[in-house]
Each structure stands twice: as C-alpha cells, then as structure tokens.
Scaffold this active site. Structure first.
Site, PDB file in Angstrom:
ATOM      1  N   TYR A 142       0.807  -1.214   0.000  1.00 20.24           N
ATOM      2  CA  TYR A 142       0.000   0.000   0.000  1.00 20.24           C
ATOM      3  C   TYR A 142       0.847   1.274   0.000  1.00 20.24           C
ATOM      4  CZ  TYR A 142      -3.995  -2.998   1.194  1.00 20.24           C
ATOM      5  OH  TYR A 142      -4.977  -3.956   1.194  1.00 20.24           O
ATOM      6  N   LYS A 192       3.711 -15.221   1.789  1.00 23.42           N
ATOM      7  CA  LYS A 192       3.762 -16.047   0.584  1.00 23.42           C
ATOM      8  C   LYS A 192       5.222 -16.251   0.184  1.00 23.42           C
ATOM      9  CE  LYS A 192       0.986 -17.320  -2.044  1.00 23.42           C
ATOM     10  NZ  LYS A 192       0.462 -18.701  -2.234  1.00 23.42           N
ATOM     11  N   ASP A 225      -2.614 -17.769   1.808  1.00 24.70           N
ATOM     12  CA  ASP A 225      -3.820 -18.324   1.200  1.00 24.70           C
ATOM     13  C   ASP A 225      -4.287 -19.564   1.962  1.00 24.70           C
ATOM     14  OD1 ASP A 225      -1.513 -19.616   0.346  1.00 24.70           O
ATOM     15  OD2 ASP A 225      -2.216 -19.923  -1.699  1.00 24.70           O
ATOM     16  N   ASP A 249      -4.982  -7.150   5.740  1.00 28.88           N
ATOM     17  CA  ASP A 249      -6.239  -6.543   5.352  1.00 28.88           C
ATOM     18  C   ASP A 249      -7.253  -7.627   4.982  1.00 28.88           C
ATOM     19  OD1 ASP A 249      -8.124  -4.677   4.682  1.00 28.88           O
ATOM     20  OD2 ASP A 249      -6.967  -3.745   3.079  1.00 28.88           O
ATOM     21  N   ASP A 253     -10.429  -9.215   7.584  1.00 34.16           N
ATOM     22  CA  ASP A 253     -11.822  -9.132   7.168  1.00 34.16           C
ATOM     23  C   ASP A 253     -12.444 -10.526   7.092  1.00 34.16           C
ATOM     24  OD1 ASP A 253     -11.765  -6.427   7.075  1.00 34.16           O
ATOM     25  OD2 ASP A 253     -11.880  -6.237   4.912  1.00 34.16           O
TER      26      ASP A 253
END
Length: 369
Positions: A142, A192, A225, A249, A253
């Site tokens: 970001y 990852k 993941d 993020d 959520d």
C-alpha cells in the site's frame, strides 16, 4: 498526577452516534471507578473537510501526536465520492496512521457465545473463538514505490510495489510476540514465501527475532492463502496471527465475518512508546460510516465501545477494567439485547436502538460493582 488524555475524533456517518455511547462509558468509569480521562474532541474525515477543506487539519494532527490515545469513529460517505483523491475523508485516517507511525494493527476476532448461531459457520467452529491478527500497517504494497498507472506502448499498466525492510518486519514481529506472551503464547506468521521475495525476507526475519528473544513463544509459519482457508475451516487453531499489510487486510476481514457482524469488531493501531512509556495509539471500530442508517438510531455501538476497552488494556494498563467492560457486553448479549444488525431476518422482535444498547451496557456495568 495528571489524568490520561484522550482525543475523540467521531468523524462521519454513524461515527458521532456510536461515539456518544463511548463517551457515556468513559463518564461511567470516571464516576464509578475513579478512572478519569482528560477528553478533547476534534474533526476528521468529511467533517473536517466541510470545516477546513482538508480531511485532517494540521492542528488536529499535532494534538493526536500529544495525547495518550486517539479514539476514532468512522470516516467517509457518498457526499464525498467526487472529491479529489488527495482530500477524500479516508486520507485523514491514513495520515493519522502514517504520521503517528502506527505500525502494529491489532484486529481481534472474538465470538461471544450468545452470537455463535449468528455466524455463517457452524456453532462448534466459532463458539468461544478469540484470536488476534497483528497486521503491519505502515509499509508493504500500500505504500511501496514505484506505484501508479502508466502507459506502456498501446496499453495502460497498473503498478504497486511490495516492499519491506528488515527493521519494519522486526518491530511488528516483536509486537506480535509480546502480545502472545499476554495471551496463549502462540504465533502463526503468514506470508507467501513460496512465490514472493518479500515473503522470504518476512519469514527469515520473524524466525530470527523469535530465535533471539522469544524462543519461549510457539512459532509456526503458514502461507497466507492456506491461512485464509484454515480460518474458515477451524479458526480456533490460531491465537495470534502475524502478517503483512495486504494479507492482514484480507485475513482480518475474513476473520471478522466469523463473528457474524462488523458491528462487533474493534481494532487498535499501536506505534513506538512515547516518553511516558505508553505506545502511540489509535483505537477504532472496524465498521465504516454506514451512511444508509445515519441518524436513525440503528447503529451498533459495541465495536466502538470495545475499542475503548482495548484502549484500557493496551494504553492505560487497566486490563481488569477492560475485562469488566467486555463482560458487561457479553452479559447484555446473553440477555438477548440486540441492535438491528444482530437480529435474524425471520424475527419480529423490535431491535434495541443505539442509545438503548448503551443503556443496557451501562446497567450491566453497574451490576458488576
């Protein structure tokens, strides 16, 4: 001895409505527990833009740097959609996070027993859930450079850069390990590393910090993941999840919806210790400004009140009082008090208003004495 200081930035939409209930809880602690705060208020987001032409005035930013903690409601709304990106309400929140250097974002996902059937997952999967996601908040994709939309030949290319330094990973890892020592002493770090060099560095640094200073904490690693899948399969296998800005993020959520409603979820964003030893801190509910219900007394104030409970625990060393407030909320829910977002669609019962939920929580606090 001076009272600890709080800056309230209620913001936009339902922000002022839910923050009004937090103010009542703060007053209760002053009156009934002798825990007094020096409270000031200011503007952020669209409200600040309307008053000053900017989503965060420089004077407000300066005040945020000086107080012991900031409590924020919500920012944004359709009224501001046409504004230039540089002055959108959300830029005020991002400026607070960046200039206060709030690098460690704590996002709890706790399922109160009374709401276990409200989750889309089975009761035995979510009942008793109490996990914490520690998300790095001020770096990563970001903020990395280069970024933007560029022309290459006959087409446009969108570029964002995932970038982390060792020191940025080191400090958020320490935040997660320290937190784990106050909980169940277990951290799962997610990245990852199989396809991203930044993930390889992340795993290396977290492992080094663990080996050097936190070998007493159980550490595991998981690809992000796979972590998302495991959160939906059996979330109670986790305690503290450590991850970067982008994956944090997404994962937070995902975890949020395990509890059934965004109206239940608080958060804390913590930075380096100030001169008084307290970390710079901003506390806010996870939910947005909900313009569709603004002014209708339908908003759930619990997430904002729980954000104050986090402030009691992490900024003011009042863990027992934070637990008192959390227990009061649990008691209210067990009694069947529900705002509209916590009611099943097939019920004819009348939901509690925002103020009525505040009334019930204050009554439960009185009963705790």
């Amino acid at each position: 001895m001076t009272n600890p200081s709080l800056l309230i930035l209620a913001g936009d939409g339902i922000g002022p409505e839910v923050m009004a209930q937090v103010a009542r809880v703060i007053d209760w602690y002053g009156d009934k527990r002798g825990l007094k705060f020096d409270v000031s208020e200011d503007l952020v987001g669209g409200a600040a833009y309307d008053a000053h032409g900017t989503p965060l005035h420089d004077d407000t930013m300066a005040r945020a740097q000086e107080v012991d903690a900031v409590l924020l409601g919500a920012v944004g709304g359709p009224k501001y959609d046409a504004l230039d990106f540089s002055v959108k309400p959300e830029r005020g929140l991002l400026r607070l996070r960046k200039e206060m250097d709030l690098f460690s974002n704590l996002r709890p996902a706790q399922c109160f027993d009374a709401l276990a059937d409200f989750s889309s997952l089975k009761r035995d999967v979510v009942a008793g859930l109490d996990i914490m996601i520690v998300r790095e908040l001020t770096s990563g994709v970001y903020f990395g450079e280069p970024r933007g939309i560029f022309k290459e030949g006959n087409e446009r290319v969108g570029i964002n850069t995932q970038r982390y330094t060792e020191s940025e990973i080191d400090r958020v890892a320490r935040s997660a390990f320290e937190l784990a020592r106050r909980r169940s002493n277990k951290v799962c770090s997610m990245e990852k590393a199989n396809v991203m060099e930044s993930g390889i560095l992340w795993r290396d640094v977290v492992t080094e910090v663990h080996a050097k200073d936190y070998s007493d904490v159980e550490l595991s690693h998981m690809y992000a993941d796979a972590g998302a899948m495991q959160l939906c399969r059996w979330p109670k296998q986790f305690d503290v999840i450590l991850t970067d800005n982008l994956f944090g993020d997404i994962l937070s959520d995902t975890a949020a919806m395990l509890t059934g409603s965004l109206g239940m979820l608080p958060s804390a964003s913590l930075g380096a210790p100030m001169a008084n030893g307290r970390p710079k801190a901003l506390y806010e509910p996870v939910h947005g400004s909900a313009p569709d219900i603004t002014g209708k007394e339908l908003a759930n104030p619990i997430a904002c009140i729980l954000s104050f409970a986090m402030a009691l625990r992490y900024s003011f060393d009042q863990g027992d009082e934070a637990s008192r407030l959390e227990s009061a909320i649990e008691s209210v829910l067990a009694q069947g008090v529900r705002t509209a977002d916590l009611m099943q669609a097939d019920t004819d019962a009348k939901p509690a208003s925002t103020t009525e939920m505040g009334d019930a929580i204050l009554a439960a606090l009185d009963a705790s004495l």
